[in-house]
Design a protein around this motif. Structure first.
Motif, PDB file in Angstrom:
ATOM      1  N   ILE A 187       0.820  -1.210   0.000  1.00  0.00           N
ATOM      2  CA  ILE A 187       0.000   0.000   0.000  1.00  0.00           C
ATOM      3  C   ILE A 187       0.856   1.264   0.000  1.00  0.00           C
ATOM      4  O   ILE A 187       0.351   2.359  -0.229  1.00  0.00           O
ATOM      5  CB  ILE A 187      -1.048   0.023   1.144  1.00  0.00           C
ATOM      6  CG1 ILE A 187      -0.395  -0.068   2.517  1.00  0.00           C
ATOM      7  CG2 ILE A 187      -2.064  -1.080   0.984  1.00  0.00           C
ATOM      8  CD1 ILE A 187      -1.401   0.157   3.642  1.00  0.00           C
ATOM      9  N   SER A 188       2.173   1.124   0.225  1.00  0.00           N
ATOM     10  CA  SER A 188       3.058   2.298   0.133  1.00  0.00           C
ATOM     11  C   SER A 188       3.037   2.852  -1.288  1.00  0.00           C
ATOM     12  O   SER A 188       3.021   4.069  -1.494  1.00  0.00           O
ATOM     13  CB  SER A 188       4.485   1.920   0.497  1.00  0.00           C
ATOM     14  OG  SER A 188       4.523   1.376   1.778  1.00  0.00           O
ATOM     15  N   LEU A 189       3.042   1.926  -2.276  1.00  0.00           N
ATOM     16  CA  LEU A 189       3.041   2.363  -3.674  1.00  0.00           C
ATOM     17  C   LEU A 189       1.752   3.117  -3.996  1.00  0.00           C
ATOM     18  O   LEU A 189       1.774   4.164  -4.643  1.00  0.00           O
ATOM     19  CB  LEU A 189       3.186   1.152  -4.608  1.00  0.00           C
ATOM     20  CG  LEU A 189       4.470   0.341  -4.459  1.00  0.00           C
ATOM     21  CD1 LEU A 189       4.470  -0.854  -5.403  1.00  0.00           C
ATOM     22  CD2 LEU A 189       5.679   1.233  -4.739  1.00  0.00           C
ATOM     23  N   ILE A 190       0.619   2.569  -3.516  1.00  0.00           N
ATOM     24  CA  ILE A 190      -0.678   3.208  -3.752  1.00  0.00           C
ATOM     25  C   ILE A 190      -0.678   4.607  -3.124  1.00  0.00           C
ATOM     26  O   ILE A 190      -1.050   5.596  -3.756  1.00  0.00           O
ATOM     27  CB  ILE A 190      -1.810   2.351  -3.145  1.00  0.00           C
ATOM     28  CG1 ILE A 190      -1.943   1.036  -3.933  1.00  0.00           C
ATOM     29  CG2 ILE A 190      -3.126   3.121  -3.128  1.00  0.00           C
ATOM     30  CD1 ILE A 190      -2.957   0.073  -3.361  1.00  0.00           C
ATOM     31  N   ALA A 191      -0.211   4.678  -1.879  1.00  0.00           N
ATOM     32  CA  ALA A 191      -0.229   5.961  -1.159  1.00  0.00           C
ATOM     33  C   ALA A 191       0.631   6.999  -1.874  1.00  0.00           C
ATOM     34  O   ALA A 191       0.233   8.149  -2.055  1.00  0.00           O
ATOM     35  CB  ALA A 191       0.261   5.752   0.275  1.00  0.00           C
ATOM     36  N   ARG A 192       1.840   6.575  -2.333  1.00  0.00           N
ATOM     37  CA  ARG A 192       2.742   7.513  -3.025  1.00  0.00           C
ATOM     38  C   ARG A 192       2.075   8.073  -4.278  1.00  0.00           C
ATOM     39  O   ARG A 192       2.118   9.275  -4.539  1.00  0.00           O
ATOM     40  CB  ARG A 192       4.035   6.805  -3.434  1.00  0.00           C
ATOM     41  CG  ARG A 192       4.944   6.572  -2.279  1.00  0.00           C
ATOM     42  CD  ARG A 192       6.410   6.897  -2.627  1.00  0.00           C
ATOM     43  NE  ARG A 192       7.150   6.918  -1.390  1.00  0.00           N
ATOM     44  CZ  ARG A 192       7.559   5.813  -0.765  1.00  0.00           C
ATOM     45  NH1 ARG A 192       7.338   4.632  -1.299  1.00  0.00           N
ATOM     46  NH2 ARG A 192       8.197   5.905   0.386  1.00  0.00           N
ATOM     47  N   SER A 193       1.439   7.156  -5.041  1.00  0.00           N
ATOM     48  CA  SER A 193       0.817   7.570  -6.291  1.00  0.00           C
ATOM     49  C   SER A 193      -0.300   8.577  -6.030  1.00  0.00           C
ATOM     50  O   SER A 193      -0.451   9.559  -6.767  1.00  0.00           O
ATOM     51  CB  SER A 193       0.300   6.319  -7.008  1.00  0.00           C
ATOM     52  OG  SER A 193      -0.529   6.668  -8.067  1.00  0.00           O
ATOM     53  N   ILE A 194      -1.068   8.362  -4.965  1.00  0.00           N
ATOM     54  CA  ILE A 194      -2.179   9.273  -4.680  1.00  0.00           C
ATOM     55  C   ILE A 194      -1.665  10.618  -4.167  1.00  0.00           C
ATOM     56  O   ILE A 194      -2.172  11.676  -4.546  1.00  0.00           O
ATOM     57  CB  ILE A 194      -3.169   8.622  -3.694  1.00  0.00           C
ATOM     58  CG1 ILE A 194      -3.843   7.420  -4.375  1.00  0.00           C
ATOM     59  CG2 ILE A 194      -4.229   9.634  -3.242  1.00  0.00           C
ATOM     60  CD1 ILE A 194      -4.690   6.575  -3.468  1.00  0.00           C
ATOM     61  N   VAL A 195      -0.633  10.579  -3.322  1.00  0.00           N
ATOM     62  CA  VAL A 195      -0.054  11.842  -2.848  1.00  0.00           C
ATOM     63  C   VAL A 195       0.426  12.656  -4.052  1.00  0.00           C
ATOM     64  O   VAL A 195       0.212  13.869  -4.136  1.00  0.00           O
ATOM     65  CB  VAL A 195       1.102  11.578  -1.854  1.00  0.00           C
ATOM     66  CG1 VAL A 195       1.879  12.862  -1.585  1.00  0.00           C
ATOM     67  CG2 VAL A 195       0.561  11.012  -0.551  1.00  0.00           C
ATOM     68  N   GLU A 196       1.054  11.966  -5.006  1.00  0.00           N
ATOM     69  CA  GLU A 196       1.526  12.640  -6.212  1.00  0.00           C
ATOM     70  C   GLU A 196       0.366  13.255  -6.998  1.00  0.00           C
ATOM     71  O   GLU A 196       0.474  14.358  -7.520  1.00  0.00           O
ATOM     72  CB  GLU A 196       2.241  11.623  -7.093  1.00  0.00           C
ATOM     73  CG  GLU A 196       3.669  11.978  -7.396  1.00  0.00           C
ATOM     74  CD  GLU A 196       4.316  10.903  -8.239  1.00  0.00           C
ATOM     75  OE1 GLU A 196       4.649  11.194  -9.384  1.00  0.00           O
ATOM     76  OE2 GLU A 196       4.449   9.760  -7.733  1.00  0.00           O
ATOM     77  N   LEU A 197      -0.748  12.482  -7.056  1.00  0.00           N
ATOM     78  CA  LEU A 197      -1.918  12.964  -7.783  1.00  0.00           C
ATOM     79  C   LEU A 197      -2.434  14.280  -7.181  1.00  0.00           C
ATOM     80  O   LEU A 197      -2.862  15.173  -7.894  1.00  0.00           O
ATOM     81  CB  LEU A 197      -3.016  11.894  -7.743  1.00  0.00           C
ATOM     82  CG  LEU A 197      -4.398  12.237  -8.308  1.00  0.00           C
ATOM     83  CD1 LEU A 197      -4.314  12.491  -9.801  1.00  0.00           C
ATOM     84  CD2 LEU A 197      -5.381  11.090  -8.047  1.00  0.00           C
ATOM     85  N   TYR A 198      -2.374  14.392  -5.849  1.00  0.00           N
ATOM     86  CA  TYR A 198      -2.930  15.571  -5.178  1.00  0.00           C
ATOM     87  C   TYR A 198      -1.915  16.703  -4.995  1.00  0.00           C
ATOM     88  O   TYR A 198      -2.271  17.779  -4.515  1.00  0.00           O
ATOM     89  CB  TYR A 198      -3.540  15.175  -3.828  1.00  0.00           C
ATOM     90  CG  TYR A 198      -4.917  14.567  -3.998  1.00  0.00           C
ATOM     91  CD1 TYR A 198      -6.054  15.368  -4.006  1.00  0.00           C
ATOM     92  CD2 TYR A 198      -5.075  13.206  -4.198  1.00  0.00           C
ATOM     93  CE1 TYR A 198      -7.309  14.824  -4.197  1.00  0.00           C
ATOM     94  CE2 TYR A 198      -6.324  12.640  -4.396  1.00  0.00           C
ATOM     95  CZ  TYR A 198      -7.440  13.454  -4.390  1.00  0.00           C
ATOM     96  OH  TYR A 198      -8.674  12.918  -4.587  1.00  0.00           O
TER      97      TYR A 198
END
Lengths: 450, 233
Positions: A306-317
């Motif tokens: 879930i670290s990968l998912i979290a990083r991608s979403i932080v980047e999105l925002y």
């Protein structure tokens, strides 16, 4: 999922306890037998001595001192020289030795007069005969001691063998039981929503474990059928209600294309948005219902990073934060794994970000963190949430009273439903309880064990 | 060159009418089957470039039909269309063998963009090492982008977005396509994150140049479009 190695496997606990109980019982039984035998052999020795003494007293009575000396001498000559060899001493009234195989009158201890113990290896009794003669009759207990010693060795050996056997047998049967339970458990924990086939269970042995696994299988099948039925009903309902709405939306679109009147266009646009709102609302409700139906059910889920998912979403925002003049910082541990539905976890984090952005007007900072556990935190320094609203903010349709943000108030309800589906738990607290502008901190962690 | 042939399997005549009208307007040859079993036969008999399949069909549901098609060795790309448009419905459809999934109601542009993307993927499987569009040059392996010879510093995500746009240069790439392909999200966030990210990319692409190149297609998405290059090949 790999079957867990339990530190507290019931089967191994039972094996240990059986071995321990066997050891204790054996120790007690063997000691009891040993002491009874020791007692009996002592008793029989004493009886032998007493009988011998009584016989010699009779001889003395009938044949006098000479007859007695003669009888004692005869017995000494006949007796074997070892083991339970007899001890005799006959003293005359002056204290001189008439006959016997011990040089001196033994020291008779009053404390041992009951058992007749003379030394460690000998037992005996003395009597004063008429005419001042003193007679001592005793026995060496070498053979008795040797027998008892042998018995001690045999018992100790038997004891060790039994304890070892109990442990090994316990361990083997525990291992067998453990493996069977592991197999059954792994079948159950691997099961998704698909209906359980009986043949997928390990072959049974017709015992109570089979009954248990059958019952669990039946229950799981029922749950799976209910989930499927619930899904089919909601899918059909969704389909049947959405289809006319989709048609309505299309008609509005077509009308919009043909219309030139501003007022008509305005009303048609409004109608179109309302239809889209209803469709979104239905989807949101179904998403929540679906996540709630799977509450805590981690079967069929894979371990994901879930670290990968979290990083991608932080980047999105990140870009949105820049635009809203919010300082977005993050602290994400590498490789935080959990059994999860990746899309639902993404949805949960995205909804928290959406919520933070909707209520960000007065804030300056937004911080996201993901730690092992997992612990997911998103906190801002905005106006915050008043205490009376903190408890029901995750309920459906709840929107902050003092806030005019749009939306159905279902975003956080879905966050909670998804968290609980994964065995997690969400709560909100003040970021800065001491400040006037308290901010909001959403925390998602593993549900505390009750 | 013959028109791309599309098989539409959809029981609802109104819905089928809309799809046929939208796709026919794009010069696609659309064949409509109202029944699942009939659609299955049709797909087996003649070759299509794409199948647009409704999920909830009365006789034979879309997921089963798709499984049978795939089992029979039909590899034609499938775009699944359904009023079941939630995230988990999409996952079911994609895991069931669909190449793409579009929820109803859909925007016409969304349908067109997805159909084009699937057709392109089917015909153009070789990925080139260098992508060119107008004065933009992208080296995929070294992950570098130049516009009119000038190096553009892009973040990894910006590079991915531009790559997707370049692969569909001249065509619309919708917001949901961007969410799915770049961020792997199959639901719409409630805030305008995609627009904000794209306007950042636009600044990177256009700052210091006279010609705009990244267009916003109102109500649909984004596309690379050069004024000197408006005739797409």
């Amino acid at each position: 999922m790999m079957p867990k190695r339990h530190k507290r496997s019931l089967a191994f606990i039972v094996a240990r306890q059986v071995a321990l109980a066997t050891t204790l019982v054996c120790a007690v039984v063997f000691s009891m037998i040993y002491f009874i035998l020791a007692q009996q052999s002592l008793q029989s020795l004493q009886e032998t001595i007493d009988t011998d003494l009584a016989g010699l007293i009779d001889i003395y009575a009938s044949k006098g001192p000479d007859g007695l000396a003669y009888a004692i001498q005869g017995r000494l000559d006949m007796a074997s020289t070892q083991n339970e060899s007899p001890l005799y001493l006959l003293l005359n009234s002056e204290g001189h030795k008439r006959v016997g195989n011990i040089p001196l009158w033994p020291m008779l201890d009053a404390a041992h007069s009951e058992t007749g113990k003379i030394t460690d290896k000998s037992y005996g009794r003395a009597t004063l005969l008429r005419g001042g003669y003193r007679l001592f009759v005793g026995r060496y207990a070498i053979m008795r001691d040797a027998t008892l010693r042998k018995m001690r060795y045999i018992f100790l050996l038997a004891f060790i063998l039994m304890a070892f056997a109990a442990y090994v047998i316990g361990l083997l049967s525990a291992k067998r039981l453990h493996l069977r339970m592991l197999k059954i458990n792994s079948v159950f924990s691997e099961l998704g929503e698909s209906t359980l086939q009986h043949r997928s269970l390990p072959p049974g042995e017709g015992d109570e474990i089979d009954d248990l696994s059958d019952n669990v299988a039946i229950t799981l099948n029922r749950v799976a059928r209910l989930l499927t039925a619930q899904r089919e009903v909601s899918d059909h309902l969704a389909h049947e209600t959405r289809t006319p709405l989709v048609g309505l939306e299309q008609s509005l679109m077509q009308a919009l294309e043909r219309s030139t009147d501003h007022q008509v266009i305005h009303n048609l646009e409004k109608g179109k948005h309302q239809v889209q709102d209803i469709l979104r609302l239905m989807d949101a409700l179904l998403d929540i219902a679906s996540a709630e139906a799977q509450h805590g059910d981690l079967r069929s889920l894979k371990d994901i990073n879930i670290s990968l998912i979290a990083r991608s979403i932080v980047e999105l925002y990140a870009a949105s934060a820049e635009e809203a003049e919010l300082l977005l910082s993050h602290d994400i541990d590498d490789d935080v794994f959990m059994r999860a539905d990746p899309m639902q976890i993404s949805r949960m984090i995205v909804n928290l970000f959406d919520n933070a952005f909707k209520h960000s007007e007065e804030g300056k900072q937004l911080h996201f963190s993901l730690k092992r556990g997992p612990i997911i935190i998103i906190q801002d320094d905005g106006r915050g949430i008043i205490d009376s609203e903190k408890s029901n903010i995750f309920n459906r349709y709840v929107r902050l009273a003092d806030n005019a943000t749009k939306g159905h108030g279902l975003g956080l309800a879905l966050v909670r439903a998804i968290a609980e589906r994964h065995g997690l738990y969400v709560r909100v607290e003040d970021t800065f309880p001491d400040r006037a502008q308290k901010g909001a901190r959403f925390i998602i962690t593993v549900r505390p064990k009750v | 060159m013959s028109l791309p042939r599309i098989l539409l399997i959809e029981d609802d005549p109104v819905g089928a009418g809309i799809v046929t009208r939208v796709l026919a307007a794009q010069n696609f040859d659309v064949r409509w089957c109202a029944d699942g079993a009939q659609g299955l036969t049709e797909a087996g008999i003649s070759a299509f470039d794409l199948i647009v399949l409704d999920r909830m069909l009365p006789s034979l549901d879309g997921l089963t039909l798709m499984a049978r098609l795939r089992a029979a060795g039909v590899a034609t790309p499938i775009l699944m269309l359904s009023a079941l448009s939630r995230s988990e419905n999409r996952v079911d459809g994609l895991e069931g063998g669909a190449d793409d999934y579009l929820g109803k109601p859909f925007d016409d542009n969304e349908l067109i963009a997805r159909v084009r993307a699937l057709l392109r993927r089917a015909t153009n499987k070789v990925h080139s090492a260098v992508l060119l569009y107008a004065d933009i040059e992208m080296h995929v392996k070294s992950r570098t982008v130049h516009r009119a010879g000038k190096h553009l510093p892009l973040s990894p995500k910006e590079f991915e977005i531009l790559k997707l746009l370049m692969e569909h240069a001249g065509e619309t790439v919708t917001r949901t396509m961007l969410l799915e392909k770049i961020w792997h999200l199959n639901f719409d966030p409630q805030t305008n994150v995609i627009d904000v990210n794209l306007s950042r990319l636009r600044i990177r692409l256009e700052e210091g140049f006279n010609h705009s190149i990244l267009e916003t297609v109102r109500g649909a998405g984004f596309r690379l479009m050069s004024r000197n290059h408006s005739d797409k090949s």
